[in-house]
Design an enzyme around this catalytic site. Structure first.
Site, mmCIF file in Angstrom:
data_model
loop_
_atom_site.group_PDB
_atom_site.id
_atom_site.type_symbol
_atom_site.label_atom_id
_atom_site.label_comp_id
_atom_site.label_asym_id
_atom_site.label_seq_id
_atom_site.Cartn_x
_atom_site.Cartn_y
_atom_site.Cartn_z
ATOM 1 N N HIS A 5 0.846 -1.187 0.000
ATOM 2 C CA HIS A 5 0.000 0.000 0.000
ATOM 3 C C HIS A 5 0.879 1.234 0.000
ATOM 4 O O HIS A 5 1.928 1.241 0.647
ATOM 5 C CB HIS A 5 -0.912 0.003 1.239
ATOM 6 C CG HIS A 5 -2.057 0.938 1.096
ATOM 7 N ND1 HIS A 5 -1.954 2.268 1.394
ATOM 8 C CD2 HIS A 5 -3.322 0.749 0.638
ATOM 9 C CE1 HIS A 5 -3.108 2.854 1.142
ATOM 10 N NE2 HIS A 5 -3.946 1.957 0.676
ATOM 11 N N ASP A 7 -7.981 -5.445 -0.031
ATOM 12 C CA ASP A 7 -8.435 -6.170 -1.220
ATOM 13 C C ASP A 7 -8.108 -7.657 -1.174
ATOM 14 O O ASP A 7 -8.698 -8.448 -1.896
ATOM 15 C CB ASP A 7 -7.801 -5.571 -2.484
ATOM 16 C CG ASP A 7 -8.323 -4.182 -2.726
ATOM 17 O OD1 ASP A 7 -9.517 -3.971 -2.489
ATOM 18 O OD2 ASP A 7 -7.545 -3.322 -3.152
HETATM 19 N N1 ACO Z 1 4.375 -7.533 -4.879
HETATM 20 C C1 ACO Z 1 5.726 -7.509 -5.039
HETATM 21 N N2 ACO Z 1 6.493 -6.418 -4.852
HETATM 22 C C2 ACO Z 1 5.852 -5.283 -4.515
HETATM 23 C C3 ACO Z 1 4.449 -5.226 -4.347
HETATM 24 C C4 ACO Z 1 3.712 -6.416 -4.543
HETATM 25 N N3 ACO Z 1 2.381 -6.417 -4.381
HETATM 26 N N4 ACO Z 1 4.088 -3.964 -4.012
HETATM 27 C C5 ACO Z 1 5.222 -3.249 -3.978
HETATM 28 N N5 ACO Z 1 6.297 -4.033 -4.287
HETATM 29 C C6 ACO Z 1 7.714 -3.626 -4.271
HETATM 30 C C7 ACO Z 1 8.050 -2.818 -5.523
HETATM 31 O O1 ACO Z 1 8.551 -3.637 -6.554
HETATM 32 C C8 ACO Z 1 9.091 -1.863 -4.996
HETATM 33 O O2 ACO Z 1 10.311 -2.551 -4.899
HETATM 34 P P1 ACO Z 1 11.726 -1.738 -5.081
HETATM 35 O O3 ACO Z 1 11.765 -0.717 -3.993
HETATM 36 O O4 ACO Z 1 12.765 -2.809 -4.941
HETATM 37 O O5 ACO Z 1 11.670 -1.125 -6.451
HETATM 38 C C9 ACO Z 1 8.638 -1.577 -3.550
HETATM 39 O O6 ACO Z 1 7.871 -2.734 -3.165
HETATM 40 C C10 ACO Z 1 7.780 -0.331 -3.422
HETATM 41 O O7 ACO Z 1 6.715 -0.410 -4.351
HETATM 42 P P2 ACO Z 1 6.109 0.839 -5.117
HETATM 43 O O8 ACO Z 1 5.412 0.362 -6.347
HETATM 44 O O9 ACO Z 1 7.158 1.887 -5.294
HETATM 45 O O10 ACO Z 1 5.065 1.352 -4.057
HETATM 46 P P3 ACO Z 1 3.813 2.271 -4.349
HETATM 47 O O11 ACO Z 1 3.501 2.944 -3.064
HETATM 48 O O12 ACO Z 1 4.026 3.123 -5.545
HETATM 49 O O13 ACO Z 1 2.665 1.209 -4.720
HETATM 50 C C11 ACO Z 1 0.858 -0.288 -4.617
HETATM 51 C C12 ACO Z 1 1.679 0.771 -3.878
HETATM 52 C C13 ACO Z 1 0.406 0.250 -5.983
HETATM 53 C C14 ACO Z 1 -0.407 -0.597 -3.808
HETATM 54 C C15 ACO Z 1 1.722 -1.569 -4.793
HETATM 55 O O14 ACO Z 1 2.089 -2.076 -3.533
HETATM 56 C C16 ACO Z 1 1.014 -2.651 -5.625
HETATM 57 O O15 ACO Z 1 1.085 -2.620 -6.857
HETATM 58 N N6 ACO Z 1 0.323 -3.623 -4.940
HETATM 59 C C17 ACO Z 1 -0.440 -4.630 -5.648
HETATM 60 C C18 ACO Z 1 -1.788 -4.045 -6.075
HETATM 61 C C19 ACO Z 1 -2.735 -3.825 -4.924
HETATM 62 O O16 ACO Z 1 -2.930 -4.705 -4.094
HETATM 63 N N7 ACO Z 1 -3.366 -2.639 -4.904
HETATM 64 C C20 ACO Z 1 -4.386 -2.306 -3.906
HETATM 65 C C21 ACO Z 1 -4.001 -1.113 -3.114
HETATM 66 S S1 ACO Z 1 -5.153 -0.846 -1.824
HETATM 67 C C22 ACO Z 1 -6.482 -0.085 -2.520
HETATM 68 O O17 ACO Z 1 -6.449 0.548 -3.548
HETATM 69 C C23 ACO Z 1 -7.718 -0.243 -1.782
#
Ligand code: ACO
Length: 430
Positions: free
Chosen positions: A307, A365
């Site tokens: 998140h 989710d």
């Molecule tokens: N699985 C694997 N790796 C992940 C995941 C994941 N679900 N989420 C984040 N990471 C990793 C990224 O690759 C990144 O790694 P790095 O630092 O080595 O490059 C690090 O964790 C940070 O991730 P970001 O994408 O920079 O974080 P951001 O805050 O932009 O994204 C998000 C948050 C979009 C929710 C992300 O965690 C994601 O895509 N999760 C999966 C989708 C999801 O479940 N979304 C629901 C959100 S809740 C809602 O809307 C109600």
């Protein structure tokens, strides 16, 4: 909010004082509104990771502690002791209602649940196999054509009517989108049912068979609505505010919010999470998917994990997990394969160094799809249910913005990295 504290930015030997704004709680905010005028520079913050786009009194999140409050009330207390329509009142008007206020509000919502009869024809323009979110974006946008008498945003009474109409009609529209997609007749709302039971009835009853919504399932449904009701300045809420900042009518703004919510990085994650669990299929395949999620060269992510704001357990996920256990117990669903995969995946991810070090916890989710699927909803209905629950948050935030005398059109700037000026060359000379 304003304080005497300020930050000083020194640029090319010139100092600019930037006031520090103090919130009720949470990090202080550097006010950069005059920066461009005084120093001729912009700030750069793609994805708004360090930017407060507005001030708001509605929802507070502490991502490190895993806290979420609506108007100061912790989500856990509201999920346990309140119900969705009371939470809607709280979000819209700022305080919990007394008995008379609640009765009046529930009455107003209940008596706006039907949609204009001509909307039925509008639905029929969509292909039967359309995703219910696609249908909802179109139908909610079209509400401004059907309810033109509540589109004058300068009139507080019309804003109020639009708010009630949206909260009341979104479940009807979501249920109609579902019924249309499965080729069943639309079911009219029933005023003697509570908000959640009415939604279940509109989704699951058919003229040929009597359907009585189970009160325990209705309670679980209501809790899902409550947990999704608002979430501060997330992508879809910011979209609603940005659309509204130009003076667009509320129905158009909420349609924009629904479109944004649909993405798998946001509200679309509940559908994506359950589909991922089904794709994994069995516990022995989990290591393969964990490996893929960690691989920098693989775009695969564990859906339902991570998140932007929560770097601790999502407080909504905790409540949702309890609810999932209750619903599965109630429906007598023991460990089916999807559920086994979910439980094992959660366990592994919570212990795995990659997920632990990046603070990637299961989000709301991850669990909501398990409950909705057990209730009988197809995955395509997960995000529409999120959208109808979040409508109150969007509309409360939109109303707050419109009533704010500081409101001006949202207009971000950019860091231009394109070509310098060049002269046009006719096609034969290129
Ligand atoms: N699985 C694997 N790796 C992940 C995941 C994941 N679900 N989420 C984040 N990471 C990793 C990224 O690759 C990144 O790694 P790095 O630092 O080595 O490059 C690090 O964790 C940070 O991730 P970001 O994408 O920079 O974080 P951001 O805050 O932009 O994204 C998000 C948050 C979009 C929710 C992300 O965690 C994601 O895509 N999760 C999966 C989708 C999801 O479940 N979304 C629901 C959100 S809740 C809602 O809307 C109600």
């Amino acid at each position: 909010m304003a304080d005497t504290k300020s930050a000083t930015l020194t640029l090319d030997g010139k100092s600019v004082d930037l006031p520090i704004l103090k919130p009720t709680i949470g990090p202080e905010v550097v006010d950069i509104r005059k920066l461009y005028g005084q120093a001729d520079v912009f700030t750069y913050d793609p994805g708004f990771t360090s930017t407060a786009s507005c001030d708001s009194t509605i929802t507070f999140i502490d991502g490190d502690k895993g806290e979420l409050w609506y108007r100061g009330y912790p989500i856990e207390q509201l999920a346990k002791n309140s119900h969705y329509l009371e939470v809607c009142y709280l979000l819209l008007y700022g305080e919990l209602p007394d008995e008379g206020q609640l009765e009046d509000f529930e009455n107003r919502v209940t008596h706006h649940t039907m949609v204009h009869e001509q909307m039925n024809n509008f639905f029929r323009g969509f292909r039967r196999d359309a995703h219910p979110m696609a249908t909802m974006v179109g139908v909610v946008g079209a509400m401004s054509a059907f309810y033109h008498d509540s589109t004058d945003i300068a009139d507080p009474w019309q804003r109020e009517v639009a708010a009630i109409r949206l909260i009341a009609k979104l479940p009807t529209i979501a249920a109609m989108a579902y019924k249309y997609s499965i080729g069943q007749p639309f079911v009219y709302p029933q005023n003697d049912l509570d908000y959640a039971s009415n939604f279940l009835n509109m989704c699951f009853s058919v003229p040929a068979t009597k359907y009585t919504p189970d009160p325990a399932l209705a309670r679980a449904m209501d809790r899902i609505f409550t947990l999704h009701a608002d979430h501060e300045q997330n992508a879809s809420t910011s979209t609603v505010r940005l659309a509204g900042s130009s003076g667009a009518n509320p129905f158009a703004c909420i349609a924009a919010g629904i479109a944004c919510l649909w993405g798998p990085a946001h509200g679309g994650a509940n559908q994506a999470a359950l589909e991922m669990l089904q794709q994994i299929g069995s516990v022995d395949r989990i290591p393969e998917y964990i490996k893929r999620a960690k691989d920098k060269d693989d775009p695969f992510r564990l859906m339902g994990f991570g998140h932007r704001v929560y770097k601790n357990f999502d407080p909504r996920a905790k409540v949702m997990k309890e609810s999932a256990d209750e619903v599965l117990d109630l429906l007598g669903i023991e460990n089916n394969e999807t559920l086994k995969v979910a439980k094992e995946l959660e366990k592994i991810a919570l212990e795995d160094d990659y997920f632990v070090s990046k603070k990637l916890y299961p989000n709301v989710d991850f669990y909501s799809g398990i409950i909705l699927s057990a209730m009988g909803f197809p995955t395509s209905m997960f995000t529409p249910i999120f959208a109808l629950s979040r409508t109150v948050g969007w509309i409360a935030q939109w109303k707050e913005m419109i009533a704010d005398p500081q409101n001006k059109i949202g207009r971000p700037r950019q860091l231009y990295v394109g070509s310098g000026k060049r002269d046009y060359i006719t096609v034969s000379d290129r």
